[in-house]
Design a protein around this motif. Structure first.
Motif, PDB file in Angstrom:
ATOM      1  N   SER A  57     -21.234 -25.736 -33.658  1.00 58.34           N
ATOM      2  CA  SER A  57     -21.578 -26.942 -33.216  1.00 58.34           C
ATOM      3  C   SER A  57     -22.811 -27.163 -33.314  1.00 58.34           C
ATOM      4  O   SER A  57     -23.248 -28.440 -33.991  1.00 58.34           O
ATOM      5  CB  SER A  57     -21.252 -27.027 -31.521  1.00 58.34           C
ATOM      6  N   TYR A  58     -23.890 -26.507 -33.243  1.00 62.55           N
ATOM      7  CA  TYR A  58     -25.307 -26.431 -33.627  1.00 62.55           C
ATOM      8  C   TYR A  58     -25.521 -26.951 -35.059  1.00 62.55           C
ATOM      9  O   TYR A  58     -26.168 -28.041 -35.220  1.00 62.55           O
ATOM     10  CB  TYR A  58     -26.033 -25.533 -33.121  1.00 62.55           C
ATOM     11  N   ASN A  59     -24.834 -26.000 -35.935  1.00 63.75           N
ATOM     12  CA  ASN A  59     -24.904 -26.248 -37.306  1.00 63.75           C
ATOM     13  C   ASN A  59     -24.574 -27.297 -37.898  1.00 63.75           C
ATOM     14  O   ASN A  59     -24.980 -28.165 -38.892  1.00 63.75           O
ATOM     15  CB  ASN A  59     -24.122 -24.989 -38.112  1.00 63.75           C
ATOM     16  N   HIS A  60     -23.491 -28.131 -37.112  1.00 63.83           N
ATOM     17  CA  HIS A  60     -23.039 -29.314 -37.329  1.00 63.83           C
ATOM     18  C   HIS A  60     -23.312 -30.579 -36.840  1.00 63.83           C
ATOM     19  O   HIS A  60     -22.681 -31.634 -37.006  1.00 63.83           O
ATOM     20  CB  HIS A  60     -21.336 -29.426 -37.687  1.00 63.83           C
ATOM     21  N   GLY A  61     -24.427 -30.460 -35.793  1.00 56.04           N
ATOM     22  CA  GLY A  61     -24.930 -31.546 -35.228  1.00 56.04           C
ATOM     23  C   GLY A  61     -23.785 -32.246 -34.239  1.00 56.04           C
ATOM     24  O   GLY A  61     -23.786 -33.429 -34.113  1.00 56.04           O
ATOM     25  N   THR A  63     -21.551 -31.579 -30.219  1.00 52.87           N
ATOM     26  CA  THR A  63     -21.449 -30.637 -29.139  1.00 52.87           C
ATOM     27  C   THR A  63     -20.328 -29.772 -29.101  1.00 52.87           C
ATOM     28  O   THR A  63     -19.319 -29.835 -29.834  1.00 52.87           O
ATOM     29  CB  THR A  63     -21.388 -31.621 -27.803  1.00 52.87           C
ATOM     30  N   LYS A  90     -19.593 -38.211 -37.976  1.00 55.35           N
ATOM     31  CA  LYS A  90     -20.154 -39.619 -37.083  1.00 55.35           C
ATOM     32  C   LYS A  90     -20.534 -40.571 -38.201  1.00 55.35           C
ATOM     33  O   LYS A  90     -20.189 -41.807 -37.734  1.00 55.35           O
ATOM     34  CB  LYS A  90     -20.991 -38.995 -36.257  1.00 55.35           C
TER      35      LYS A  90
END
Length: 738
Positions: A57-61, A63, A90
């Motif tokens: 989740s963090y690596n792809h921006g 949650t 997004k």
């Protein structure tokens, strides 16, 4: 192996035509895969070693909640190395589809526990061959957590809503409500007569359009990747309630486009606190207030409702008055739909005695015998049976005996015997039937599960009834109305027999021997009996019989009323010694009224003397039993002995084990009864006889057939049972139960 090799060859032949697509999707390390589902674009990412939900989740921006929402199956499987997951995009405008990114025509599915290639391909509306073409690595099987390609667009021929007919409703009223015709309902439910619908019958309603909701329900159409958990969260309803409302769905395998009905929430009425009166039971309380017994149990988690006493307070749950709470259907109780129409009986002789064509498709291994003949030459010695073909030859002999009997009554029958040992044989034989231009009136067989699919499709397309005497096919049985599964399903038979056993218990002193066996089947049978007793307000005594202190059994015996001893186990070694000990200890209480109730497996056990069964007034429920006092049975036995020089018996005679090398014919009477029923019904009722199969009465020799439809649009399974009663005066009587 032949089928797998065939698929491998097919996949290899298609690789040239799929090269561009597969290379773009699978072999390019730099091409990024994207997929659009329900208007949302996702990037497909392959999980690397040691990556967890937070890292991905963090690596792809995004949650973690966005990750789980896009991949609801992760809540069950977790993240694993090599798994492909959806990452919501997004900013779609940032996707460069002309260079490094490639739009994928596929969606991705994560394999769950108990999934297999057949289930997944069926769920996404493609053939198994096409599934292997997309996923050639799956030919040797799929694994939990593996991500496979599936199509994003599904073409479906029809969607259905399962509906329970209410009291007083007609097909016209139902059709008007859902915007279809009565003929549409009839076509979707070939088993029932829509002009005589019965209350509580489950039927399919064909739907082209469907509102998102009405006054009482939401109607949700399943999209790719959706699971019950996501629906539960979306509509704020328990998963169990969704399953209860939709008895036809497979909770582990939702199909794209499938309609799921979800209850709207209503303001709940105040529960009633009921003070237990003398002699009241939980069952009588639930009946008094018109609530389900299970709901009463759920509302009182701290009370053992099996042992309530006067003065106790029981919470009675209340439901909205403007909506009926439809209970879930019992998995063994099948459609009660009336399959009997009002047309006149088919007059066989009046219509010119047409020839009835019967196709018998069984593995006789004729090719094997020819090979042996060629290999052994002059040394070849023809034998009547091989170990593998013996059951099917015996079955054929019984079929022929039944058809000879019908022929002697003026019925013209053509029996087409087909040697079918594998799926290719079945396909070839079906093609020969098509080429002949003569459609069979009835197909008996095949004998192996991998041959059923093609025969079932032929039956569905040509409206030809098929009887399965040796094999079971649950998946096809729910969709093909012309399938009749004569072989009993263990779970269904267990529940049917459990119901019959409990019928002997009302108003009696019931004793269950609880220390016989702990096998899965015995535990399942014991739970069925206990649940049914609880529903009827019966409180059985669970007795642990001690062969060292057998006199303690007398403490649970009632001197004032009949005692019913339920034996739910089939473990011969232990239960056999216990039954003998019980028979002996009862001598200390002469005149005691007792009846032993048990299952048909005890007919083939040798450790208990028949005198014990008579002494205990035994009732045995069985799917097979010979009635040696019946004149018709004796005539059939005599005919078979004279014609085939063998002794025909049920699957096992009373208290004798039948071994393969014995001279008994174990399957001849099975074939005789099946042919007598189905061909006789065809003579009596004409081409639509499959609707009236239970109306045709036959003097069976060893079986009792009663076919119950699994659904109003599917096939039927045999739930027929016989009772064998051993009275204290030495008589044995056999009765058919329906």
């Amino acid at each position: 192996m032949i089928m797998i090799q065939h698929i491998l060859d097919w996949v290899q032949s298609k690789r040239n035509t799929l090269a561009v697509a597969l290379c773009a999707l699978c072999t390019s390390a730099f091409a990024q895969e994207y997929v659009t589902e329900n208007g949302v674009t996702y990037k497909i990412y392959t999980v690397q070693q040691s990556e967890g939900p937070w890292r991905v989740s963090y690596n792809h921006g995004i949650t973690q909640e966005e990750l789980f929402s896009a991949n609801p199956e992760l809540r069950e499987t977790g993240l694993m190395e090599g798994m492909r997951v959806r990452i919501p995009v997004k900013d779609v405008s940032s996707i460069n589809t002309s260079s490094s990114a490639t739009s994928s025509p596929y969606a991705f599915y994560t394999v769950k526990q108990e999934d297999n290639a057949t289930q997944i391909s069926k769920r996404y509306g493609i053939s198994l061959t096409d599934f292997y073409a997309l996923n050639p690595e799956c030919i040797n099987g799929v694994k939990i957590g593996q991500v496979v390609k599936v199509p994003t667009t599904i073409v479906t021929t029809a969607q259905y809503l399962t509906y329970k007919v209410q009291f007083g409703e007609t097909a016209t009223k139902i059709a008007k409500r859902f915007g279809v015709t009565t003929q549409d309902i009839q076509n979707a439910n070939p088993v029932v007569n829509v002009n005589a619908l019965q209350a509580e019958t489950l039927i399919r309603i064909p739907l082209s359009t469907l509102p998102a909701e009405d006054e009482y329900f939401y109607y949700h159409r399943i999209a790719a990747g959706e699971v019950l958990l996501s629906l539960s969260q979306k509509y704020d309803v328990l998963v169990e309630k969704i399953i209860e409302r939709n008895p036809d769905i497979d909770p582990r395998s939702l199909s794209i486009g499938q309609i799921v009905v979800i209850d709207k929430k209503f303001e709940k009425k105040q529960d009633i606190m009921h003070e237990v009166e003398r002699k009241e039971t939980a069952w009588s309380i639930s009946t008094k207030y018109g609530v389900k017994y299970d709901d009463l149990v759920a509302a009182n988690p701290d009370i053992d409702l099996s042992s309530i006493k006067k003065g106790m307070m029981v919470r009675v749950p209340q439901f909205p008055a403007n909506r009926e709470a439809v209970p879930a259907t019992d998995t063994y109780i099948v459609s009660n739909a009336s399959a009997v129409d009002s047309t006149e009986l088919y007059d066989y002789k009046k219509l010119g005695s047409p020839v009835i064509n019967v196709a018998l498709m069984l593995p006789f291994d004729a090719d094997l015998e020819m090979r042996q003949m060629n290999e052994q030459g002059a040394n070849y010695e023809k034998s009547k049976y091989t170990f593998r073909t013996k059951p099917y030859i015996e079955f054929y002999e019984g079929v022929k005996l039944a058809l000879d009997t019908l022929a002697s009554q003026g019925v013209r029958i053509k029996l087409n015997v087909m040697d079918v040992t594998n799926r290719l044989d079945a396909q070839n034989k079906l093609q020969s039937i098509k080429n002949s231009g003569v459609k069979p009136d009835l197909i008996i067989g095949p004998a192996h599960s991998d041959e059923i699919h093609d025969v079932a499709l032929y039956a569905r397309d040509n409206k030809v009834p098929v009887v399965l005497p040796f094999v079971q096919s649950d998946s096809l049985l729910t969709e093909v109305p012309y399938l009749f599964q004569a072989s009993n399903v263990d779970t269904i038979t267990t529940k049917v027999i459990s119901h019959r056993m409990v019928e002997y218990c009302e108003g009696k002193n019931v004793i269950i021997l609880s220390n016989i066996s702990r096998t899965k089947s015995d535990i399942f049978r014991l739970r069925c009996v206990q649940d049914l007793c609880k529903q009827k307000g019966i409180e059985p005594v669970l007795h642990i019989f001690d062969t060292h202190e057998p006199h303690k059994f007398l403490d649970v015996i009632s001197p004032d009323k009949e005692n019913v001893l339920l034996l739910t186990s089939n473990e011969e070694a232990k239960a056999g010694s216990i039954l003998s000990a019980i028979a002996n200890v009862l001598d200390q209480k002469p005149g005691v009224n007792i009846r032993l109730v048990c299952t048909g497996d005890w007919l083939r056990y040798e450790s208990v003397k028949v005198e014990v069964y008579h002494k205990l007034n035994t009732v045995i429920f069985s799917t097979y039993a010979l009635d040696y006092s019946d004149l018709n049975t004796l005539r059939v036995l005599s005919k078979y002995r004279n014609q085939y020089f063998a002794e025909p018996v049920a699957f096992s005679p009373y208290f004798e084990k039948i071994r393969n090398q014995s001279g008994f014919s174990r399957y001849a009477l099975w074939g005789y009864d099946i042919a007598s029923l189905f061909v006789g019904a065809r003579v009596q009722y004409g081409p639509d006889f499959f609707r009236r199969i239970n109306d045709y009465k036959v003097n069976y020799t060893q079986s009792n057939f009663h076919f119950s439809h699994v659904t109003s649009w599917g096939g039927a399974v045999n739930t027929g049972v016989r009772t064998i009663e051993f009275s204290q005066n030495g008589k044995i009587s056999v009765t058919d139960l329906y």
